[in-house]
Motif scaffolding. Structure first.
Motif, PDB file in Angstrom:
ATOM      1  N   SER A 183       0.786  -1.214   0.013  1.00  0.00           N
ATOM      2  CA  SER A 183      -0.075   0.115   0.128  1.00  0.00           C
ATOM      3  C   SER A 183       0.974   1.290   0.034  1.00  0.00           C
ATOM      4  N   LEU A 184       2.099   1.180   0.801  1.00  0.00           N
ATOM      5  CA  LEU A 184       2.676   2.368   0.709  1.00  0.00           C
ATOM      6  C   LEU A 184       3.259   2.657  -0.291  1.00  0.00           C
ATOM      7  N   ILE A 185       3.909   1.552  -1.210  1.00  0.00           N
ATOM      8  CA  ILE A 185       4.649   1.781  -2.330  1.00  0.00           C
ATOM      9  C   ILE A 185       3.770   2.095  -3.453  1.00  0.00           C
ATOM     10  N   ASN A 186       2.431   1.745  -3.362  1.00  0.00           N
ATOM     11  CA  ASN A 186       1.528   2.211  -4.464  1.00  0.00           C
ATOM     12  C   ASN A 186       1.246   3.575  -4.351  1.00  0.00           C
ATOM     13  N   LYS A 187       1.174   4.057  -3.114  1.00  0.00           N
ATOM     14  CA  LYS A 187       1.048   5.535  -2.742  1.00  0.00           C
ATOM     15  C   LYS A 187       2.106   6.355  -3.176  1.00  0.00           C
ATOM     16  N   VAL A 188       3.304   5.882  -2.849  1.00  0.00           N
ATOM     17  CA  VAL A 188       4.239   6.785  -3.315  1.00  0.00           C
ATOM     18  C   VAL A 188       4.507   6.571  -4.947  1.00  0.00           C
ATOM     19  N   GLU A 189       4.024   5.683  -5.512  1.00  0.00           N
ATOM     20  CA  GLU A 189       4.249   5.428  -6.970  1.00  0.00           C
ATOM     21  C   GLU A 189       3.317   6.160  -7.758  1.00  0.00           C
ATOM     22  N   GLN A 190       2.238   6.483  -7.326  1.00  0.00           N
ATOM     23  CA  GLN A 190       1.209   7.340  -7.722  1.00  0.00           C
ATOM     24  C   GLN A 190       1.494   8.818  -7.738  1.00  0.00           C
ATOM     25  N   ARG A 191       2.322   9.226  -6.641  1.00  0.00           N
ATOM     26  CA  ARG A 191       2.686  10.654  -6.502  1.00  0.00           C
ATOM     27  C   ARG A 191       4.068  10.828  -7.534  1.00  0.00           C
ATOM     28  N   VAL A 192       4.695   9.714  -7.631  1.00  0.00           N
ATOM     29  CA  VAL A 192       6.044   9.899  -8.272  1.00  0.00           C
ATOM     30  C   VAL A 192       5.460   9.804  -9.784  1.00  0.00           C
ATOM     31  N   SER A 193       4.358   9.033 -10.308  1.00  0.00           N
ATOM     32  CA  SER A 193       4.132   9.235 -11.604  1.00  0.00           C
ATOM     33  C   SER A 193       3.464  10.561 -11.913  1.00  0.00           C
ATOM     34  N   THR A 194       2.778  11.137 -10.967  1.00  0.00           N
ATOM     35  CA  THR A 194       2.271  12.391 -11.274  1.00  0.00           C
ATOM     36  C   THR A 194       3.553  13.381 -11.473  1.00  0.00           C
ATOM     37  N   GLN A 195       4.410  13.253 -10.626  1.00  0.00           N
ATOM     38  CA  GLN A 195       5.452  14.183 -10.643  1.00  0.00           C
ATOM     39  C   GLN A 195       6.143  14.272 -12.080  1.00  0.00           C
ATOM     40  N   LEU A 196       6.585  12.988 -12.192  1.00  0.00           N
ATOM     41  CA  LEU A 196       7.128  12.641 -13.533  1.00  0.00           C
ATOM     42  C   LEU A 196       6.516  13.285 -14.957  1.00  0.00           C
ATOM     43  N   GLN A 197       5.208  12.876 -14.849  1.00  0.00           N
ATOM     44  CA  GLN A 197       4.270  13.605 -15.856  1.00  0.00           C
ATOM     45  C   GLN A 197       4.399  14.954 -16.005  1.00  0.00           C
ATOM     46  N   LEU A 198       4.244  15.675 -14.922  1.00  0.00           N
ATOM     47  CA  LEU A 198       4.217  17.124 -14.633  1.00  0.00           C
ATOM     48  C   LEU A 198       5.751  17.535 -15.145  1.00  0.00           C
ATOM     49  N   SER A 199       6.623  16.803 -14.771  1.00  0.00           N
ATOM     50  CA  SER A 199       7.986  17.395 -15.363  1.00  0.00           C
ATOM     51  C   SER A 199       8.264  17.126 -16.853  1.00  0.00           C
ATOM     52  N   SER A 200       7.615  16.016 -17.147  1.00  0.00           N
ATOM     53  CA  SER A 200       7.769  15.952 -18.788  1.00  0.00           C
ATOM     54  C   SER A 200       7.028  16.841 -19.299  1.00  0.00           C
ATOM     55  N   GLN A 201       5.792  17.261 -18.763  1.00  0.00           N
ATOM     56  CA  GLN A 201       4.806  18.337 -19.609  1.00  0.00           C
ATOM     57  C   GLN A 201       5.652  19.860 -19.505  1.00  0.00           C
ATOM     58  N   LYS A 202       6.365  19.928 -18.302  1.00  0.00           N
ATOM     59  CA  LYS A 202       7.101  21.137 -18.148  1.00  0.00           C
ATOM     60  C   LYS A 202       8.262  21.268 -19.202  1.00  0.00           C
ATOM     61  N   VAL A 203       9.038  20.153 -19.667  1.00  0.00           N
ATOM     62  CA  VAL A 203      10.137  20.059 -20.414  1.00  0.00           C
ATOM     63  C   VAL A 203       9.412  20.416 -21.915  1.00  0.00           C
ATOM     64  N   VAL A 204       8.314  19.618 -22.324  1.00  0.00           N
ATOM     65  CA  VAL A 204       7.894  19.857 -23.536  1.00  0.00           C
ATOM     66  C   VAL A 204       7.187  21.476 -23.705  1.00  0.00           C
ATOM     67  N   THR A 205       6.841  21.738 -22.471  1.00  0.00           N
ATOM     68  CA  THR A 205       6.282  23.235 -22.617  1.00  0.00           C
ATOM     69  C   THR A 205       7.517  24.393 -22.687  1.00  0.00           C
ATOM     70  N   SER A 206       8.477  24.027 -22.412  1.00  0.00           N
ATOM     71  CA  SER A 206       9.677  24.858 -22.264  1.00  0.00           C
ATOM     72  C   SER A 206      10.303  24.707 -23.726  1.00  0.00           C
ATOM     73  N   GLN A 207      10.493  23.665 -24.302  1.00  0.00           N
ATOM     74  CA  GLN A 207      10.890  23.272 -25.420  1.00  0.00           C
ATOM     75  C   GLN A 207      10.068  24.029 -26.724  1.00  0.00           C
ATOM     76  N   ALA A 208       8.863  24.108 -26.471  1.00  0.00           N
ATOM     77  CA  ALA A 208       7.969  24.433 -27.317  1.00  0.00           C
ATOM     78  C   ALA A 208       7.883  25.932 -27.338  1.00  0.00           C
ATOM     79  N   SER A 209       8.186  26.622 -26.151  1.00  0.00           N
ATOM     80  CA  SER A 209       8.332  28.211 -25.959  1.00  0.00           C
ATOM     81  C   SER A 209       9.582  28.458 -26.509  1.00  0.00           C
ATOM     82  N   SER A 210      10.682  27.791 -26.432  1.00  0.00           N
ATOM     83  CA  SER A 210      11.944  28.223 -26.780  1.00  0.00           C
ATOM     84  C   SER A 210      11.966  28.250 -28.340  1.00  0.00           C
ATOM     85  N   SER A 211      11.340  27.461 -28.932  1.00  0.00           N
ATOM     86  CA  SER A 211      11.239  27.236 -30.501  1.00  0.00           C
ATOM     87  C   SER A 211      10.372  28.237 -30.894  1.00  0.00           C
TER      88      SER A 211
END
Length: 316
Positions: free
Chosen positions: A288-316
């Motif tokens: 249960s603990l690992i599933n909770k942390v995994e959900q949090r980490v997955s959200t953080q990684l997705q947000l980080s990925s979106q930030k990278v895409v947004t940054s690349q789009a704005s710089s181009s």
């Protein structure tokens, strides 16, 4: 009387006379007209052919220039093809290296990957798995709070070295000299800082994530105050011999929602043997603990990925 033309030709042998009738005259006229017409046609054809030759020469020059230009473009394309093939070979080599390194990482993380699984999916799984483990090891106590120290007394029932009574020893003792630095085994907040000459002596307790706490007894002095936030590895105080103690040592406890746990598996716990704790400490719902942390980490990684895409789009 029909008109007749007489042509006289005089030579040394005498004169000869030729009589041309109307038919002969017409024939001659048509012959002359034919000759003139043929001459005009011939002259016109010559001029036309000369123009065609000039036009053909111009076209030939244009085709030669075009051929030269196409040859240059062909050379450029050949060089581009060579560069692309070289770049592709380098990318394939790098991809092979990444795949091999990813395989090593998957073996380390204990991730079972199908050979047909796309490398992007394998990278996502490895990234999430490693991020989950890093997050858990930053949040929960792991490793020893003192460096290179001998464990002098384990968790469990024992005869107290001062009172002589058999009682439950709810922690792990480290035989260390007075003044040995004590470090936080995980991120947390200082819950209690209690100076005392009795019982546990100078006492400090850290509150970690998910209901875990760690405590330190018989200390000499503190390096933090109540309410301070600490990171894993931060200095929190120094070992001593305060309180009810038979000699210099550090008494170390780990509790989960107030229940004492054996600190030994947590001291031995790390990235290299991450799943070790699941077998040694079964009182915690690790899944249960690992599933909770995994959900949090997955959200953080997705947000980080979106930030990278947004940054690349704005710089181009």
């Amino acid at each position: 009387m029909k008109e007749r033309i007489i042509i006289s030709v005089s030579t040394i042998n005498g004169s000869k006379h030729f009589h041309l009738g109307m038919k002969a005259q017409k024939s001659i006229r048509w012959a002359v007209v034919g000759v003139l017409t043929a001459s005009l046609v011939t002259v016109g054809s010559i001029f036309y052919l000369m123009n065609e030759v000039d036009f053909a020469k111009v076209k030939q020059e244009e085709l030669e220039k075009r051929s030269y230009s196409l040859n240059e473009e062909l050379d450029v394309l050949k060089q581009l093809k060579t560069d692309l093939e070289h770049d592709l070979d380098e990318r394939e080599s790098k991809l092979t290296l990444v795949s091999d390194r990813l395989g090593d990482l998957e073996n380390l993380l204990g991730v079972n990957a199908d050979g047909e699984t796309p490398i992007e999916s394998r990278l996502d799984v490895a990234a999430i798995t490693s991020a989950v483990r890093v997050s858990i090891l930053e949040s929960l106590p792991n490793g020893a709070p003192v460096k290179n120290a001998r464990q002098s007394s384990q968790f469990g029932k024992r005869v107290h070295p001062v009172t002589g009574k058999t009682r439950m020893h709810r922690g792990l003792d480290f035989a260390v000299n007075i003044g040995t630095p004590i470090y936080a085994p995980a991120d947390g907040v200082v819950e209690t800082v209690r100076p005392s000459n009795k019982g546990s002596g100078n006492f400090l307790r850290l509150q970690h994530s998910f209901g875990f706490t760690s405590s330190y007894s018989h200390m000499k002095k503190f390096a933090v105050r109540s309410g301070d936030f600490v990171n894993k590895g931060d200095l929190i105080g120094y070992s001593g011999n305060s309180g009810l103690s038979s000699g210099p040592h550090l008494h170390y406890e780990i509790r989960f929602v107030g229940r004492a746990l054996d600190p030994r598996p947590f001291v031995d716990w790390g990235m290299d043997n991450f799943e070790h704790i699941f077998e040694k400490e079964r009182k915690i719902k690790w899944l249960s603990l690992i599933n909770k942390v995994e959900q949090r980490v997955s959200t953080q990684l997705q947000l980080s990925s979106q930030k990278v895409v947004t940054s690349q789009a704005s710089s181009s």
